[in-house]
Write a protein that holds these residues in place. Sequence first.
Motif, mmCIF file in Angstrom:
data_model
loop_
_atom_site.group_PDB
_atom_site.id
_atom_site.type_symbol
_atom_site.label_atom_id
_atom_site.label_comp_id
_atom_site.label_asym_id
_atom_site.label_seq_id
_atom_site.Cartn_x
_atom_site.Cartn_y
_atom_site.Cartn_z
ATOM 1 N N GLU A 289 -0.047 -6.999 9.439
ATOM 2 C CA GLU A 289 0.292 -5.433 8.793
ATOM 3 C C GLU A 289 1.565 -4.982 8.613
ATOM 4 O OE1 GLU A 289 -1.238 -1.004 9.411
ATOM 5 O OE2 GLU A 289 -1.989 -2.595 10.983
ATOM 6 N N HIS A 290 1.609 -4.895 7.568
ATOM 7 C CA HIS A 290 3.237 -3.754 7.816
ATOM 8 C C HIS A 290 3.329 -2.783 6.769
ATOM 9 C CE1 HIS A 290 6.463 -7.010 9.078
ATOM 10 N NE2 HIS A 290 6.103 -7.256 8.650
ATOM 11 N N THR A 291 3.869 -0.881 7.910
ATOM 12 C CA THR A 291 4.067 -0.121 7.302
ATOM 13 C C THR A 291 5.349 -0.502 5.722
ATOM 14 O OG1 THR A 291 3.635 1.559 8.196
ATOM 15 C CG2 THR A 291 5.117 2.245 6.639
ATOM 16 N N LEU A 292 4.862 -0.009 4.550
ATOM 17 C CA LEU A 292 5.847 -0.285 3.565
ATOM 18 C C LEU A 292 6.255 0.806 3.334
ATOM 19 C CD1 LEU A 292 3.647 -3.059 1.190
ATOM 20 C CD2 LEU A 292 5.311 -2.692 3.231
ATOM 21 N N LEU A 293 7.675 1.320 2.230
ATOM 22 C CA LEU A 293 7.415 2.349 1.557
ATOM 23 C C LEU A 293 7.658 1.375 0.119
ATOM 24 C CD1 LEU A 293 9.243 4.894 1.156
ATOM 25 C CD2 LEU A 293 11.421 3.992 1.604
ATOM 26 N N ILE A 294 7.234 2.439 -0.984
ATOM 27 C CA ILE A 294 7.439 2.654 -2.219
ATOM 28 C C ILE A 294 9.164 2.736 -2.872
ATOM 29 C CG2 ILE A 294 6.804 2.496 -4.907
ATOM 30 C CD1 ILE A 294 5.414 0.562 -3.092
ATOM 31 N N THR A 295 10.167 1.757 -2.927
ATOM 32 C CA THR A 295 11.420 2.361 -3.736
ATOM 33 C C THR A 295 11.481 2.743 -4.997
ATOM 34 O OG1 THR A 295 12.470 1.072 -3.711
ATOM 35 C CG2 THR A 295 12.495 1.653 -1.831
ATOM 36 N N LYS A 296 12.409 3.263 -5.587
ATOM 37 C CA LYS A 296 12.421 3.006 -7.224
ATOM 38 C C LYS A 296 12.729 1.830 -8.011
ATOM 39 C CE LYS A 296 14.501 8.021 -6.587
ATOM 40 N NZ LYS A 296 15.857 8.650 -7.580
ATOM 41 N N THR A 297 12.769 1.034 -7.030
ATOM 42 C CA THR A 297 13.369 -0.750 -7.325
ATOM 43 C C THR A 297 12.081 -1.073 -6.904
ATOM 44 O OG1 THR A 297 15.658 -1.016 -6.236
ATOM 45 C CG2 THR A 297 15.665 0.215 -7.967
ATOM 46 N N GLY A 298 10.642 -0.875 -6.033
ATOM 47 C CA GLY A 298 10.685 -2.186 -5.450
ATOM 48 C C GLY A 298 9.917 -1.972 -4.009
ATOM 49 N N VAL A 299 10.475 -2.225 -2.990
ATOM 50 C CA VAL A 299 9.360 -2.174 -1.823
ATOM 51 C C VAL A 299 10.612 -2.287 -0.336
ATOM 52 C CG1 VAL A 299 8.451 -4.591 -1.602
ATOM 53 C CG2 VAL A 299 7.549 -2.239 -0.544
ATOM 54 N N GLU A 300 10.214 -1.453 0.544
ATOM 55 C CA GLU A 300 11.141 -1.784 1.477
ATOM 56 C C GLU A 300 9.706 -2.049 2.306
ATOM 57 O OE1 GLU A 300 13.695 0.698 5.332
ATOM 58 O OE2 GLU A 300 13.698 1.459 2.326
ATOM 59 N N ILE A 301 10.079 -2.986 3.629
ATOM 60 C CA ILE A 301 9.022 -2.946 4.855
ATOM 61 C C ILE A 301 9.929 -1.865 5.692
ATOM 62 C CG2 ILE A 301 8.538 -4.474 5.856
ATOM 63 C CD1 ILE A 301 8.239 -6.673 4.104
ATOM 64 N N LEU A 302 9.695 -1.187 6.044
ATOM 65 C CA LEU A 302 10.079 -0.197 7.219
ATOM 66 C C LEU A 302 9.605 -0.895 8.638
ATOM 67 C CD1 LEU A 302 8.305 3.149 5.777
ATOM 68 C CD2 LEU A 302 10.876 1.664 5.150
ATOM 69 N N THR A 303 8.477 -1.437 9.288
ATOM 70 C CA THR A 303 8.507 -2.220 9.936
ATOM 71 C C THR A 303 8.665 -3.861 10.266
ATOM 72 O OG1 THR A 303 6.241 -2.901 9.405
ATOM 73 C CG2 THR A 303 6.126 -0.725 10.763
ATOM 74 N N LYS A 304 9.825 -3.950 9.690
ATOM 75 C CA LYS A 304 9.959 -5.566 9.773
ATOM 76 C C LYS A 304 11.413 -5.692 10.612
ATOM 77 C CE LYS A 304 11.151 -9.444 7.235
ATOM 78 N NZ LYS A 304 11.623 -10.271 5.934
ATOM 79 N N LEU A 305 12.238 -5.706 11.157
ATOM 80 C CA LEU A 305 13.461 -6.099 12.201
ATOM 81 C C LEU A 305 14.520 -6.508 11.194
ATOM 82 C CD1 LEU A 305 12.290 -7.129 16.349
ATOM 83 C CD2 LEU A 305 12.783 -4.486 14.671
#
Length: 310
Positions: A293-309
């Motif tokens: 599982e990861h927490t994700l943020l949808i950005t204007k251009t794609g996706v950012e994994i918030l819980t990735k070191l």
Amino acid sequence: MKGTSLGATVHYFTTRLLNGIQKQEKIKPYKVSSIQSVPSHIIRPSYVGSISNPAIVKDPEVHDDTGIHHMRNAGRLAASALEYARSLVKPGITTDEIDKAVHKMIIGAGAYPSPLGYKGFPKSICTSVNEVAFHGIPDLRPLEDGDIINIDVTIYLNGYHADTSKTFLCGNVNNNAMQLVEVTEDCLEKAISVCGPGVEFKELGKIFIDIAGKYGYSVDTSYAGHGIGKHFHSAPCINFCEDQAGCMMAGQTFALVYGSAEPLLSLGSIEYELWDDNYTFVTADGSLSAQFEHTLLITKTGVEILTKLS
């Protein structure tokens, strides 16, 4: 911890192994230690101490710049806590010991361990070993050589939750269990790669169904992912059906999930048994379970994994 959303978190699957594969002795309930305390100065979620169960918020979590900043901070801490938990996994250690160590780290960072007190859950993380599908309560059973263990960490920092989990190998794990873990993680990574603004949630179901078919697995859509942010669980409910409604939005955070708030892969149909603790779900036939599982943020251009070191 499982819920019903995709934006800030990604939970993953339960998979059955083929009949005839040698399994370790089935997991049984063990003694659970007393509840740990949290310093009074640490901000608690509103559900802590409430006599009523928290409702799933009907609106999706879409954040402004301030909210995104807080979500990133929460995500980094959750990722660090999970990595710390990983470093502790070895034969002989108990899940209770892992829970206590991670609890100490989280409160030391000024955050609250989100599962603690959520619907009465008595521990700070979830630890699901072997056939435990989800919501396993840390206890005094020592991990054994050959176990697989999912550790699910959610933290609450400055009013925002972030959720992440991985399945780890304990000692010498057999090839079938290793494949289960690898396929589960691969599904998560491929699902994340297609996320972005305007992407329909049903695309995620197509990915899982395709990968499951290649390995002879069927997909269990009984459980769902969930939004996450100011609330532990919010809309949308994402169950990975091919007709799943809705699209991703920039600024949205959510948990991508198979299973009890996680995606599940299985050979055949999945049936679960609930232990008397009213939290721990195990596969009825004793087949192994893995989750990511990861927490994700949808950005204007794609996706950012918030819980990735980084």
